[in-house]
Design a protein around this motif. Structure first.
Motif, PDB file in Angstrom:
ATOM      1  N   ASN A   1     -14.179 -45.637 -15.187  1.00 48.20           N
ATOM      2  CA  ASN A   1     -13.655 -44.235 -15.283  1.00 48.20           C
ATOM      3  C   ASN A   1     -11.987 -44.295 -14.893  1.00 48.20           C
ATOM      4  O   ASN A   1     -11.296 -43.629 -15.769  1.00 48.20           O
ATOM      5  CB  ASN A   1     -14.182 -43.116 -14.419  1.00 48.20           C
ATOM      6  CG  ASN A   1     -15.608 -42.843 -14.927  1.00 48.20           C
ATOM      7  OD1 ASN A   1     -15.944 -43.202 -15.941  1.00 48.20           O
ATOM      8  ND2 ASN A   1     -16.413 -42.223 -13.978  1.00 48.20           N
TER       9      ASN A   1
ATOM     10  N   GLU B   1      -9.396 -43.541 -17.779  1.00 46.10           N
ATOM     11  CA  GLU B   1      -7.955 -42.381 -17.610  1.00 46.10           C
ATOM     12  C   GLU B   1      -6.799 -43.128 -17.970  1.00 46.10           C
ATOM     13  O   GLU B   1      -5.621 -42.450 -18.233  1.00 46.10           O
ATOM     14  CB  GLU B   1      -8.246 -41.778 -16.143  1.00 46.10           C
ATOM     15  CG  GLU B   1      -9.296 -40.983 -16.017  1.00 46.10           C
ATOM     16  CD  GLU B   1      -9.522 -40.446 -14.540  1.00 46.10           C
ATOM     17  OE1 GLU B   1      -9.715 -39.042 -14.743  1.00 46.10           O
ATOM     18  OE2 GLU B   1      -9.062 -40.683 -13.689  1.00 46.10           O
ATOM     19  N   SER B   2      -6.714 -44.438 -17.812  1.00 47.41           N
ATOM     20  CA  SER B   2      -5.686 -45.304 -18.256  1.00 47.41           C
ATOM     21  C   SER B   2      -5.586 -45.409 -19.478  1.00 47.41           C
ATOM     22  O   SER B   2      -4.418 -46.033 -20.045  1.00 47.41           O
ATOM     23  CB  SER B   2      -5.611 -46.472 -17.001  1.00 47.41           C
ATOM     24  OG  SER B   2      -5.339 -46.123 -15.956  1.00 47.41           O
TER      25      SER B   2
ATOM     26  N   ARG C   1     -14.292 -33.390 -16.330  1.00 51.31           N
ATOM     27  CA  ARG C   1     -13.621 -34.136 -17.463  1.00 51.31           C
ATOM     28  C   ARG C   1     -12.398 -35.167 -17.017  1.00 51.31           C
ATOM     29  O   ARG C   1     -11.827 -34.750 -16.018  1.00 51.31           O
ATOM     30  CB  ARG C   1     -12.829 -33.103 -18.494  1.00 51.31           C
ATOM     31  CG  ARG C   1     -12.583 -33.651 -19.827  1.00 51.31           C
ATOM     32  CD  ARG C   1     -11.811 -32.639 -20.593  1.00 51.31           C
ATOM     33  NE  ARG C   1     -11.516 -33.026 -21.883  1.00 51.31           N
ATOM     34  CZ  ARG C   1     -10.650 -34.078 -22.276  1.00 51.31           C
ATOM     35  NH1 ARG C   1      -9.743 -34.329 -21.230  1.00 51.31           N
ATOM     36  NH2 ARG C   1     -10.713 -34.235 -23.802  1.00 51.31           N
ATOM     37  N   LEU C   2     -12.496 -36.190 -17.639  1.00 49.20           N
ATOM     38  CA  LEU C   2     -11.307 -37.232 -17.221  1.00 49.20           C
ATOM     39  C   LEU C   2     -10.118 -36.792 -17.816  1.00 49.20           C
ATOM     40  O   LEU C   2     -10.037 -36.237 -18.874  1.00 49.20           O
ATOM     41  CB  LEU C   2     -11.894 -38.503 -17.878  1.00 49.20           C
ATOM     42  CG  LEU C   2     -13.107 -39.259 -17.356  1.00 49.20           C
ATOM     43  CD1 LEU C   2     -13.507 -40.295 -17.856  1.00 49.20           C
ATOM     44  CD2 LEU C   2     -13.249 -39.204 -15.742  1.00 49.20           C
ATOM     45  N   ALA C   3      -9.107 -37.360 -16.987  1.00 55.15           N
ATOM     46  CA  ALA C   3      -7.752 -36.886 -17.271  1.00 55.15           C
ATOM     47  C   ALA C   3      -6.969 -37.620 -18.298  1.00 55.15           C
ATOM     48  O   ALA C   3      -7.750 -38.883 -18.686  1.00 55.15           O
ATOM     49  CB  ALA C   3      -6.889 -37.203 -16.061  1.00 55.15           C
ATOM     50  N   HIS C   4      -6.155 -37.122 -19.018  1.00 54.14           N
ATOM     51  CA  HIS C   4      -5.390 -37.883 -20.105  1.00 54.14           C
ATOM     52  C   HIS C   4      -4.697 -39.176 -19.589  1.00 54.14           C
ATOM     53  O   HIS C   4      -4.191 -39.066 -18.116  1.00 54.14           O
ATOM     54  CB  HIS C   4      -4.496 -36.820 -21.021  1.00 54.14           C
ATOM     55  CG  HIS C   4      -5.161 -35.722 -21.300  1.00 54.14           C
ATOM     56  ND1 HIS C   4      -5.896 -36.117 -22.733  1.00 54.14           N
ATOM     57  CD2 HIS C   4      -5.143 -34.448 -21.264  1.00 54.14           C
ATOM     58  CE1 HIS C   4      -6.378 -35.038 -22.802  1.00 54.14           C
ATOM     59  NE2 HIS C   4      -5.915 -33.931 -22.442  1.00 54.14           N
TER      60      HIS C   4
ATOM     61  N   ALA D   1     -14.144 -38.788 -22.271  1.00 55.93           N
ATOM     62  CA  ALA D   1     -13.049 -38.118 -21.437  1.00 55.93           C
ATOM     63  C   ALA D   1     -14.228 -36.472 -21.399  1.00 55.93           C
ATOM     64  O   ALA D   1     -14.266 -35.887 -20.221  1.00 55.93           O
ATOM     65  CB  ALA D   1     -12.040 -37.744 -21.754  1.00 55.93           C
ATOM     66  N   ASP D   2     -14.517 -35.928 -22.240  1.00 52.61           N
ATOM     67  CA  ASP D   2     -15.365 -34.898 -22.132  1.00 52.61           C
ATOM     68  C   ASP D   2     -16.369 -34.664 -21.483  1.00 52.61           C
ATOM     69  O   ASP D   2     -16.801 -33.672 -20.811  1.00 52.61           O
ATOM     70  CB  ASP D   2     -15.617 -34.303 -23.726  1.00 52.61           C
ATOM     71  CG  ASP D   2     -14.499 -33.910 -24.476  1.00 52.61           C
ATOM     72  OD1 ASP D   2     -13.754 -33.639 -24.069  1.00 52.61           O
ATOM     73  OD2 ASP D   2     -14.663 -33.795 -25.839  1.00 52.61           O
TER      74      ASP D   2
ATOM     75  N   LYS E   1      -1.407 -41.298 -18.436  1.00 51.73           N
ATOM     76  CA  LYS E   1      -0.375 -41.064 -17.822  1.00 51.73           C
ATOM     77  C   LYS E   1       1.015 -41.745 -18.852  1.00 51.73           C
ATOM     78  O   LYS E   1       2.031 -41.411 -18.811  1.00 51.73           O
ATOM     79  CB  LYS E   1      -0.085 -41.186 -16.443  1.00 51.73           C
ATOM     80  CG  LYS E   1      -0.865 -40.303 -15.671  1.00 51.73           C
ATOM     81  CD  LYS E   1      -0.609 -40.580 -14.100  1.00 51.73           C
ATOM     82  CE  LYS E   1      -1.461 -39.667 -13.035  1.00 51.73           C
ATOM     83  NZ  LYS E   1      -1.271 -39.909 -11.709  1.00 51.73           N
TER      84      LYS E   1
ATOM     85  N   SER F   1     -12.071 -39.768 -26.693  1.00 51.89           N
ATOM     86  CA  SER F   1     -12.309 -37.978 -26.382  1.00 51.89           C
ATOM     87  C   SER F   1     -13.582 -37.574 -26.206  1.00 51.89           C
ATOM     88  O   SER F   1     -13.616 -36.893 -25.165  1.00 51.89           O
ATOM     89  CB  SER F   1     -11.834 -37.349 -27.945  1.00 51.89           C
ATOM     90  OG  SER F   1     -12.671 -37.876 -28.903  1.00 51.89           O
TER      91      SER F   1
END
Length: 406
Positions: free
Chosen positions: A73, A77-78, A301-304, A174-175, A306, A171
Motif C-alpha cells: 500500500n 500511494e507512491s 481510500r489510499l492517498a494520491h 486506491a478506491d 506526492k 484508481s
C-alpha cells in the motif's frame, strides 16, 4: 514496442538486499517505454541499493514494517502510473513482461491482469491460469493459445492473480484501500482478487507475461518451512472474511489435513523428523487461534502520490541477444555477456542428458544450462538426440516470444 499506458512497477523487499539487487537489475532490462520503479524496502536495504546504478533511477521508499500488504500500500500511494504492476524481490521478470501484462488494459473494462510464474528451475511453471473460490480453493483454467483472455467475475469464484506477477488500475486500487493490511504475510493477493470480483470487475490472464520466482528464504535449504503460524493466522483471517462462520470448523479440518499430508511427505523424504511434524502442526493451530482473535479494521481510500510520474530511464538498451557454447565455456561466455548492453541469454550445453535449468545471474544476464540431449520443457522425452546447433536453435525458439528475440 509502442506502449501507451504509464505503469508503476512496485517492488516490496525486506532484509533481502541481494535478491532486491537482482530483481531491480532484471526490471532495468524491461522492454516497455513508459514505466517507473517504486522500491519499498527496509532502510538497510535502501542504503545497500545506493551503489547500484539502476537504483538512482528508481524511487526508494523506506518502510520497516513486517507486513507485506501494508508495504504494498505504501508503494501504491507512491505510484504515479495509471497501472500499478507488482513483483516480489525474489522474482525476476522476462524482458517482455510489462508489454504482455499491460496489453489487456487497452480495454477499459479490464481492471486487473496476471501472468504466469516459472519456478526454481526456470523452466516449469509454478503458477498459470487459475480460479479461486471463497474458501481459498483453487483450480486450473484451460487456455487456448498464448494470447491474453478476459474473464468476468462470478458470484462464487474470482480469477486468481499472484502478487509477484499482477497489475491493477491505480484508481481502483486506491478506491478500495489497496491490499488489506490484516494479511501480514500471505493471502493478501487472493483477498484482493475476491474483493475485485465482488465489485464485478474484469480480470485478464496474459500467459506470455512471465516472471521467474526463486527460492523463498523463509524456508530451509531443503525447501521445508520452519514455522506455520503465519500461514495459520492468514487462513483464519481470510476465511472469517469471506466464508460463513459455520463453515470454519470443517475448513480448519481440511487445512490441517493438507498441512499434515505435506509434512508427512517431507518426513518420508527424510526432510523432516517426526517431532518436526508435530511442531509444525502446533504452530499452524497457534496461528489459527491468533487469526480468529484479530480485529478487522476499516480500509480507507489510499492517498494520491506526492511526486509526479518519474520514467525509469537508466540506459539505452541494445537488442536482446543469445550466446551459446559448450559447458566448459563459462568464462568466455560470461565475458561476452558482460560486454553487451541489453537482455542477454547464455546457453551452455554439456554432452549429456541432464535436465535444463534457467536462472538470472547476479551479473545481469540469463543463463540456461543442461545436457544437449536432456529435457528443457518437462513434457519432452527423457532423451532426445540433437546436434549442438539444432538444440540451440530449438531453445531459442522456445524463449523467443518472452525474451523479445527477433
Amino acid at each position: 514496442m509502442s506502449d501507451a499506458l504509464t505503469v508503476s512497477v512496485v517492488i516490496v523487499s525486506r532484509q533481502r538486499p541481494e535478491a532486491l539487487r537482482r530483481c531491480l537489475t532484471g526490471v532495468a532490462q524491461l522492454m516497455y517505454h513508459r514505466f517507473e520503479v517504486v522500491v519499498v524496502a527496509d532502510p538497510d536495504s535502501c542504503t545497500a541499493m545506493r551503489d547500484l546504478p539502476q537504483a538512482a533511477h528508481a524511487r526508494l521508499v523506506a518502510c520497516d514494517t513486517a507486513n507485506v500488504s501494508a508495504a504494498r500500500n505504501v508503494g501504491i500511494e507512491s505510484a504515479a502510473g495509471e497501472i500499478v504492476a507488482f513483483i516480489d524481490d525474489i522474482s525476476v521478470p522476462e524482458p517482455t513482461w510489462l508489454h504482455y501484462l499491460i496489453a489487456p488494459f487497452a480495454r477499459q473494462e479490464v481492471v486487473a491482469a496476471g501472468g504466469f510464474v516459472r519456478g526454481r528451475n526456470g523452466i516449469s511453471f509454478r503458477n498459470k491460469a487459475e480460479w479461486v473460490d471463497r474458501t481459498g480453493k483453487t483450480g486450473p483454467i484451460e487456455l487456448a493459445g498464448e494470447g491474453s483472455v478476459m474473464f468476468s467475475a462470478t458470484a462464487d469464484r474470482a480469477i486468481r492473480t499472484v502478487a509477484t506477477n499482477m497489475a491493477v488500475r491505480r484508481s481502483v486500487l486506491a478506491d478500495i484501500g489497496g491490499f488489506d493490511p490484516v494479511f501480514r504475510t500471505g493471502l493478501g493477493d487472493t483477498d484482493l482478487n475476491l474483493r475485485l470480483a465482488d465489485l464485478g470487475h474484469c480480470t485478464a490472464i496474459a500467459p506470455l507475461a512471465q516472471v521467474h520466482r526463486g527460492a523463498n528464504d523463509v524456508r530451509r535449504a531443503k525447501g521445508v518451512a520452519r514455522d506455520l503460524s503465519d500461514l495459520g493466522e492468514s487462513w483464519a483471517v481470510f476465511l472469517r472474511k469471506h466464508c460463513d462462520e459455520a463453515r470454519l470448523p470443517d475448513l480448519l479440518r481440511r487445512l490441517k489435513a493438507d498441512q499434515r499430508r505435506r509434512a508427512l511427505t517431507r518426513m518420508i523424504d527424510g526432510r523432516l523428523e517426526p517431532r518436526d511434524v508435530r511442531r509444525l502442526m502446533e504452530s499452524f493451530e497457534r496461528g489459527w487461534r491468533a487469526g480468529l482473535a484479530r480485529e478487522r479494521a476499516l480500509m480507507p481510500r489510499l492517498a494520491h502520490p506526492k511526486e509526479a510520474f518519474r520514467p525509469f530511464v537508466w540506459q539505452k538498451l541494445g537488442p536482446p541477444s543469445v550466446l551459446s557454447g559448450r559447458f566448459w565455456s563459462r568464462s568466455r561466455l560470461r565475458a561476452q555477456a558482460l560486454a553487451k548492453n541489453g537482455s542477454v541469454t547464455v546457453i551452455r550445453l554439456s554432452p549429456t542428458g541432464l535436465f535444463h535449468k534457467v536462472r538470472f545471474t547476479n551479473d545481469g544476464y540469463w543463463e540456461q544450462t543442461g545436457g544437449m540431449f536432456g529435457k528443457s520443457e518437462r513434457t519432452q522425452p527423457l532423451i532426445s538426440f540433437w546436434t549442438f546447433g539444432r538444440r540451440v536453435r530449438s531453445e531459442i525458439d522456445r524463449i523467443r516470444e518472452v525474451r523479445g528475440l527477433q
